[in-house]
Scaffold this active site. Structure first.
Site, PDB file in Angstrom:
ATOM      1  N   LYS A  47      10.657  28.907  11.809  1.00  0.00           N
ATOM      2  CA  LYS A  47      11.134  28.368  13.095  1.00  0.00           C
ATOM      3  C   LYS A  47      10.769  29.361  14.184  1.00  0.00           C
ATOM      4  CE  LYS A  47      13.610  24.933  14.845  1.00  0.00           C
ATOM      5  NZ  LYS A  47      13.736  23.553  14.375  1.00  0.00           N
ATOM      6  N   ASP A  81      10.407  21.107  19.157  1.00  0.00           N
ATOM      7  CA  ASP A  81      11.856  21.124  18.931  1.00  0.00           C
ATOM      8  C   ASP A  81      12.501  20.965  20.314  1.00  0.00           C
ATOM      9  OD1 ASP A  81      13.991  21.567  16.834  1.00  0.00           O
ATOM     10  OD2 ASP A  81      14.526  23.187  18.183  1.00  0.00           O
TER      11      ASP A  81
HETATM   12  P1  NAD Z   1      15.586  17.244  23.162  1.00  0.00           P
HETATM   13  O1  NAD Z   1      15.372  18.433  24.011  1.00  0.00           O
HETATM   14  O2  NAD Z   1      14.634  16.103  23.247  1.00  0.00           O
HETATM   15  O3  NAD Z   1      17.053  16.645  23.421  1.00  0.00           O
HETATM   16  C1  NAD Z   1      18.220  17.387  23.424  1.00  0.00           C
HETATM   17  C2  NAD Z   1      19.295  16.507  24.069  1.00  0.00           C
HETATM   18  O4  NAD Z   1      20.562  17.139  23.989  1.00  0.00           O
HETATM   19  C3  NAD Z   1      19.051  16.256  25.572  1.00  0.00           C
HETATM   20  O5  NAD Z   1      19.405  14.929  25.853  1.00  0.00           O
HETATM   21  C4  NAD Z   1      20.035  17.227  26.239  1.00  0.00           C
HETATM   22  O6  NAD Z   1      20.412  16.807  27.530  1.00  0.00           O
HETATM   23  C5  NAD Z   1      21.180  17.143  25.256  1.00  0.00           C
HETATM   24  N1  NAD Z   1      22.109  18.261  25.324  1.00  0.00           N
HETATM   25  C6  NAD Z   1      21.845  19.589  25.437  1.00  0.00           C
HETATM   26  N2  NAD Z   1      22.988  20.281  25.443  1.00  0.00           N
HETATM   27  C7  NAD Z   1      23.987  19.372  25.314  1.00  0.00           C
HETATM   28  C8  NAD Z   1      25.392  19.468  25.223  1.00  0.00           C
HETATM   29  N3  NAD Z   1      26.019  20.650  25.285  1.00  0.00           N
HETATM   30  N4  NAD Z   1      26.107  18.322  25.090  1.00  0.00           N
HETATM   31  C9  NAD Z   1      25.506  17.122  25.031  1.00  0.00           C
HETATM   32  N5  NAD Z   1      24.171  16.967  25.094  1.00  0.00           N
HETATM   33  C10 NAD Z   1      23.429  18.090  25.234  1.00  0.00           C
HETATM   34  O7  NAD Z   1      15.706  17.800  21.674  1.00  0.00           O
HETATM   35  P2  NAD Z   1      15.548  17.002  20.306  1.00  0.00           P
HETATM   36  O8  NAD Z   1      14.182  17.226  19.809  1.00  0.00           O
HETATM   37  O9  NAD Z   1      16.095  15.642  20.447  1.00  0.00           O
HETATM   38  O10 NAD Z   1      16.502  17.879  19.352  1.00  0.00           O
HETATM   39  C11 NAD Z   1      17.903  17.661  19.267  1.00  0.00           C
HETATM   40  C12 NAD Z   1      18.409  18.307  17.979  1.00  0.00           C
HETATM   41  O11 NAD Z   1      17.715  17.725  16.867  1.00  0.00           O
HETATM   42  C13 NAD Z   1      18.198  19.798  17.863  1.00  0.00           C
HETATM   43  O12 NAD Z   1      19.257  20.352  17.105  1.00  0.00           O
HETATM   44  C14 NAD Z   1      16.907  19.900  17.071  1.00  0.00           C
HETATM   45  O13 NAD Z   1      16.785  21.138  16.392  1.00  0.00           O
HETATM   46  C15 NAD Z   1      17.101  18.751  16.129  1.00  0.00           C
HETATM   47  N6  NAD Z   1      15.875  18.222  15.514  1.00  0.00           N
HETATM   48  C16 NAD Z   1      14.831  17.758  16.271  1.00  0.00           C
HETATM   49  C17 NAD Z   1      13.720  17.223  15.631  1.00  0.00           C
HETATM   50  C18 NAD Z   1      12.576  16.600  16.397  1.00  0.00           C
HETATM   51  O14 NAD Z   1      11.663  16.069  15.755  1.00  0.00           O
HETATM   52  N7  NAD Z   1      12.572  16.614  17.704  1.00  0.00           N
HETATM   53  C19 NAD Z   1      13.665  17.201  14.241  1.00  0.00           C
HETATM   54  C20 NAD Z   1      14.738  17.675  13.506  1.00  0.00           C
HETATM   55  C21 NAD Z   1      15.851  18.179  14.155  1.00  0.00           C
END
Ligand code: NAD
Length: 418
Positions: free
Chosen positions: A109, A149
């Site tokens: 990561k 991510d």
């Molecule tokens: P992203 O940046 O697209 O979205 C994050 C979202 O969370 C945004 O809408 C943001 O406004 C919101 N957010 C941030 N802080 C917040 C809070 N305190 N309360 C409520 N909402 C909040 O990111 P993503 O890619 O959707 O990732 C989200 C999670 O999923 C992370 O934990 C990431 O590690 C995990 N993840 C992502 C992927 C992927 O393919 N993108 C894969 C596996 C896991």
């Protein structure tokens, strides 16, 4: 410990769970030691000339945890809270995630401590290119393959790839996944994590005899994972009763039209500008009345403080590490069925794997082929974990850890590491 309680770090939580599983499956101490330490940790300082002419130095990390099962794989994020402990924990989770869905990778990561919301596009491009240059000697399609991510997307991956190509003097699309389609990206990658969350929801619902069509679903977050997961549940007929972003949340017990919510978020910057709902806090989606909860924002959202108020019967962890161990205990006692992060959100890394395979073949699949293959892997992984959980009479998180660790230990034995 008196009145001073030392809070466990995110990585400590992983270690705690590792020790718990080590006892259940009787792991040798040297195995626990290998799985407790990253193979390699890279920390770099990146100077960036900002638009105002001043130079700022950003701290960037890449943790390569374990490569027994294959090249290491893991995204990188841009966020003000990025720190080594978090990146280490997320790298360990990636090692477990690739093993639980049985794709031939290890785990890694990365992250840069920065606030992308306060940076211009040019500043982000320079930062990304410098990060790629700094990591270039340590990554590659057979070594370690980054991906998007939090706050990093296909455009960031394209800049990253371009810079890597310049360093090595050739075009190496498989060094990074989550790229735009025109430069070696895979169809279906953008929505893969959300789609995977949905496949897991379908499988879990059938095991628990829940009808997803009638389900009320609450989602924390409205980014890539949250929005795409919301879309598939919505299309099936589930009611999305709440969503939130970093600025706040919205709630409507009759269901939100998530496409309209997205339109508003795109135009006005936050879901809270959507008028046909009650405004709630960004944490409230965790505790509103619903059947299924999908935390899909950041880690450590469901804690001992709010776990008692969770109303959902099922939690599908879209985010990485959204539930603290204390909350996990409270929820287990309440009988909540939790599908853990390393299984529930693995759809992204699975389609990243497909992207890498397609890059190596130079031959590209249709969206249907990608989705069908994703479904097979997610459904098989869910059932593997479900079986192991029943066999050991443990919850799904412990079952997922046992499934992964057994596979990693098998690989380390074959390689002669233990
Ligand atoms: P992203 O940046 O697209 O979205 C994050 C979202 O969370 C945004 O809408 C943001 O406004 C919101 N957010 C941030 N802080 C917040 C809070 N305190 N309360 C409520 N909402 C909040 O990111 P993503 O890619 O959707 O990732 C989200 C999670 O999923 C992370 O934990 C990431 O590690 C995990 N993840 C992502 C992927 C992927 O393919 N993108 C894969 C596996 C896991």
């Amino acid at each position: 410990m008196g009145e001073f309680q030392i809070q466990q770090s995110f990585f400590d939580q992983y270690l705690g769970k590792l020790r718990h599983v080590a006892e259940i499956i009787d792991l040798a101490p040297e195995v626990v030691e290998i799985l407790s330490k990253p193979k390699r940790t890279i920390i770099v300082s990146i100077p960036v000339r900002m638009d105002n002419g001043k130079t700022r130095v950003f701290t960037a990390y890449r943790v390569q945890f374990n490569d027994a099962r294959g090249p290491m794989k893991g995204g990188f994020r841009y966020h003000p809270d990025v720190n080594l402990d978090e990146v280490k924990a997320l790298a360990a989770l990636m090692m477990l995630k690739t093993a639980v869905v049985n794709i031939p990778y290890g785990g890694s990561k990365g992250g840069v401590k920065c606030n992308p919301k306060e940076m211009s596009r040019r500043e982000l491009e320079v930062l990304t290119r410098e990060y790629a240059k700094a990591l270039a000697p340590f990554i590659g399609p057979d070594i370690d393959i980054p991906a998007p991510d939090v706050n990093t997307d296909a455009q960031v991956m394209a800049w990253f790839l371009d810079e890597y190509n310049k360093v090595v003097g050739k075009v190496v699309p498989g060094v990074v996944t989550g790229k735009p389609l025109g430069i070696g990206g895979s169809r279906g990658r953008g929505e893969a994590t959300g789609r995977g969350v949905f496949f897991i929801g379908l499988e879990a619902a059938s095991k628990l005899n829940v009808s997803l069509k009638d389900a009320r679903v609450s989602i924390q977050g409205f980014g890539n994972v949250a929005f795409n997961a919301a879309k598939f549940f919505y299309e099936l007929g589930s009611k999305i009763v709440a969503v939130s972003d970093s600025k706040g949340g919205i709630y409507n017990p009759d269901g939100l039209n998530i496409y309209k919510v997205m339109e508003v978020k795109r135009k006005e910057g936050s879901v809270t500008k959507y008028s046909e709902a009650e405004i709630i806090s960004r944490e409230d989606p965790l505790t509103v009345d619903c059947d299924i909860l999908i935390p899909a924002a950041l880690e450590w959202q469901i804690t001992e403080k709010n776990a008692g108020n969770v109303k959902a019967k099922m939690i599908i962890e879209g985010a990485n590490g959204p539930t603290t161990p204390e909350a996990d205990k409270i929820l287990s006692e309440k009988g909540v069925f939790i599908v853990p992060d390393i299984l529930a959100n693995a759809g992204g890394v699975v389609v990243s794997y497909f992207e890498w395979v397609q890059n190596r073949m130079g031959y590209y699949w249709s969206e249907k082929e990608v989705d069908d293959k994703l479904k097979t892997i997610m459904v098989n992984a869910f059932n593997d974990v479900y079986e192991v959980s029943n066999k050991y009479n443990v919850d799904m998180r412990t079952g997922a850890y046992i499934t992964s660790i057994n596979r990693i230990v098998g690989a380390m034995k074959s390689l002669g590491w233990i």
